[in-house]
Scaffold this motif. Structure first.
Motif, short mmCIF file in Angstrom:
data_model
loop_
_atom_site.label_atom_id
_atom_site.label_comp_id
_atom_site.label_asym_id
_atom_site.label_seq_id
_atom_site.Cartn_x
_atom_site.Cartn_y
_atom_site.Cartn_z
N ASP A 23 0.80 -1.23 0.00
CA ASP A 23 0.00 0.00 0.00
C ASP A 23 0.84 1.28 0.00
O ASP A 23 0.57 2.19 -0.80
CB ASP A 23 -0.99 0.00 1.18
N PRO A 24 1.85 1.39 0.89
CA PRO A 24 2.64 2.63 0.87
C PRO A 24 3.30 2.89 -0.48
O PRO A 24 3.39 4.04 -0.92
CB PRO A 24 3.71 2.40 1.95
N ALA A 25 3.70 1.81 -1.15
CA ALA A 25 4.32 1.97 -2.48
C ALA A 25 3.28 2.45 -3.49
O ALA A 25 3.53 3.35 -4.29
CB ALA A 25 4.93 0.65 -2.93
N LEU A 26 2.09 1.84 -3.43
CA LEU A 26 1.04 2.21 -4.39
C LEU A 26 0.60 3.65 -4.19
O LEU A 26 0.30 4.36 -5.16
CB LEU A 26 -0.17 1.26 -4.24
N ILE A 27 0.58 4.09 -2.93
CA ILE A 27 0.15 5.47 -2.66
C ILE A 27 1.12 6.46 -3.30
O ILE A 27 0.71 7.43 -3.96
CB ILE A 27 0.02 5.68 -1.12
N VAL A 28 2.43 6.19 -3.18
CA VAL A 28 3.42 7.08 -3.82
C VAL A 28 3.31 6.97 -5.34
O VAL A 28 3.35 7.97 -6.06
CB VAL A 28 4.86 6.75 -3.35
N ALA A 29 3.13 5.73 -5.82
CA ALA A 29 3.05 5.53 -7.28
C ALA A 29 1.85 6.26 -7.87
O ALA A 29 1.95 6.87 -8.95
CB ALA A 29 2.96 4.04 -7.59
N LEU A 30 0.70 6.22 -7.17
CA LEU A 30 -0.51 6.88 -7.69
C LEU A 30 -0.34 8.39 -7.75
O LEU A 30 -0.99 9.05 -8.55
CB LEU A 30 -1.72 6.53 -6.81
N ARG A 31 0.53 8.93 -6.92
CA ARG A 31 0.77 10.39 -6.94
C ARG A 31 1.87 10.75 -7.94
O ARG A 31 2.22 11.91 -8.07
CB ARG A 31 1.15 10.86 -5.53
N SER A 32 2.44 9.76 -8.62
CA SER A 32 3.51 10.01 -9.58
C SER A 32 2.97 9.87 -11.00
O SER A 32 1.81 9.54 -11.21
CB SER A 32 4.64 8.99 -9.38
N SER A 33 3.85 10.11 -11.98
CA SER A 33 3.43 9.97 -13.38
C SER A 33 3.88 8.63 -13.96
O SER A 33 4.04 8.50 -15.17
CB SER A 33 3.96 11.14 -14.20
#
Lengths: 107, 224
Positions: free
Chosen positions: B146-156
């Motif tokens: 989850d923490p990885a996905l949260i950062v990924a979703l805020r990235s391009s």
């Protein structure tokens, strides 16, 4: 051995620094079906050692022959290959495409 | 081609700077331009990451475009990763593996690969996923994924994938909604990750993920 296209120029430079004559072949344009897109490269040295590719193996042999001449005279050339080529059976493209390849010597 | 030009291209690649080697096909003259100096058709070619012939001042030129290599950030140094990392390397990607569990992310299991034992959100923030980066989570553990996905979703990132069953993914979607992400944002996640090719073994699952990621990179629609 496979190599990323990005690494080929570095390897060509290494070969050159080691004292070998080296030529670089680059696909500059393609028409119709062609397995390698513009920007694909192959490097070849004086002993015929080669890395990378510019087609599916159809024209590499002919490119190596031209590369040897270019290593001698240093004049870059733009080569045309296609099914309309006179030598179709020898160095033509089985896939029916056409391509242009720029061959130059590493200086 | 002069050795100095090859060295300059290498230096630009190290700094992850988009560039092009421009050859005048008539005279053989060559020069390097970067995304910062290029204009017109050359700037477009660099932005599109597409080498090809371009016309500059009425003369035929060839632009050899060199963008920083695409990258895959894999969260979870698991069995699938042992197949995925070398396959992705072979396909031309830079690979970074993130797993804070010391027993997993070892150089013995992943020789020659960039490894991070930081917590996934910190690791991803440091790696700065861009439009040439894919993020795939493989741990099955929400604490790590989850923490990885949260950062990924805020990235391009051009691809975001998460391994797990449909049921696991439904639960994941619910958790991400609680974090304030909308359906459209969450839909960026390919979950369960991978093309449906009947993959069973870890290596086959790696193939299905890499295939899906390849399709995403070339914007080719595929069945999920």
């Amino acid at each position: 051995m496979t190599s990323r296209d990005e690494d080929l120029l570095q390897i060509a430079a290494d070969w050159k620094r080691a004292g070998n004559d080296v030529a670089i072949a680059t696909v500059t344009a393609t028409w119709g079906s062609s397995p390698r897109q513009a920007g694909s490269q192959m490097i070849v040295d004086r002993d015929g050692r080669m890395l990378g590719s510019v087609s599916g193996g159809c024209v590499e042999g002919a490119v190596v022959r031209e590369a040897m001449e270019i290593m001698d005279d240093g004049k870059p050339r733009l080569l045309d290959f296609g099914i309309t080529n006179e030598q179709a059976w020898e160095v033509g493209l089985a896939c029916g495409g056409k391509l242009q390849i720029y061959v130059e010597r590493v200086e | 081609m002069k050795l100095a030009l090859i060295e300059e291209l290498a230096a630009l690649a190290t700094r992850r700077q988009p560039a092009a080697l421009v050859t005048d096909l008539t005279s053989g003259a060559q020069r390097i331009e970067t995304a910062a100096t290029a204009t017109g058709a050359l700037a477009e070619a660099i932005a599109a990451d597409k080498s090809g012939e371009i016309d500059i001042d009425g003369r035929k030129h060839f632009a050899l475009v060199r963008n920083p290599p695409p990258r895959i950030i894999i969260v979870g140094a698991v069995h699938i990763t042992q197949g995925l990392a070398p396959m992705a390397t072979l396909a031309g990607y830079d690979v970074a593996i993130v797993d804070p569990r010391g027993a997993f992310a070892t150089s013995e299991r992943f020789p020659g690969t960039t490894l991070s034992q930081d917590w996934p959100d910190d690791a991803l923030t440091a790696l700065q996923p861009d439009t040439r980066t894919a993020v795939i989570t493989l741990t099955h553990d929400p604490k790590l994924d989850d923490p990885a996905l949260i950062v990924a979703l805020r990235s391009s990132a051009f691809y975001i994938g998460a391994l797990g069953s449909k049921k696991t993914h439904a639960a994941r979607v619910a958790r991400l909604k609680e974090h304030g992400f909308g359906e459209g944002e969450i839909a960026r996640i390919h979950g369960p990750a991978g093309l449906d090719i009947g993959a069973k073994s870890p290596a086959e699952i790696a193939i299905s993920v890499l295939a899906q990621l390849t399709a995403a990179r070339h914007q080719k629609p595929t069945a999920r």
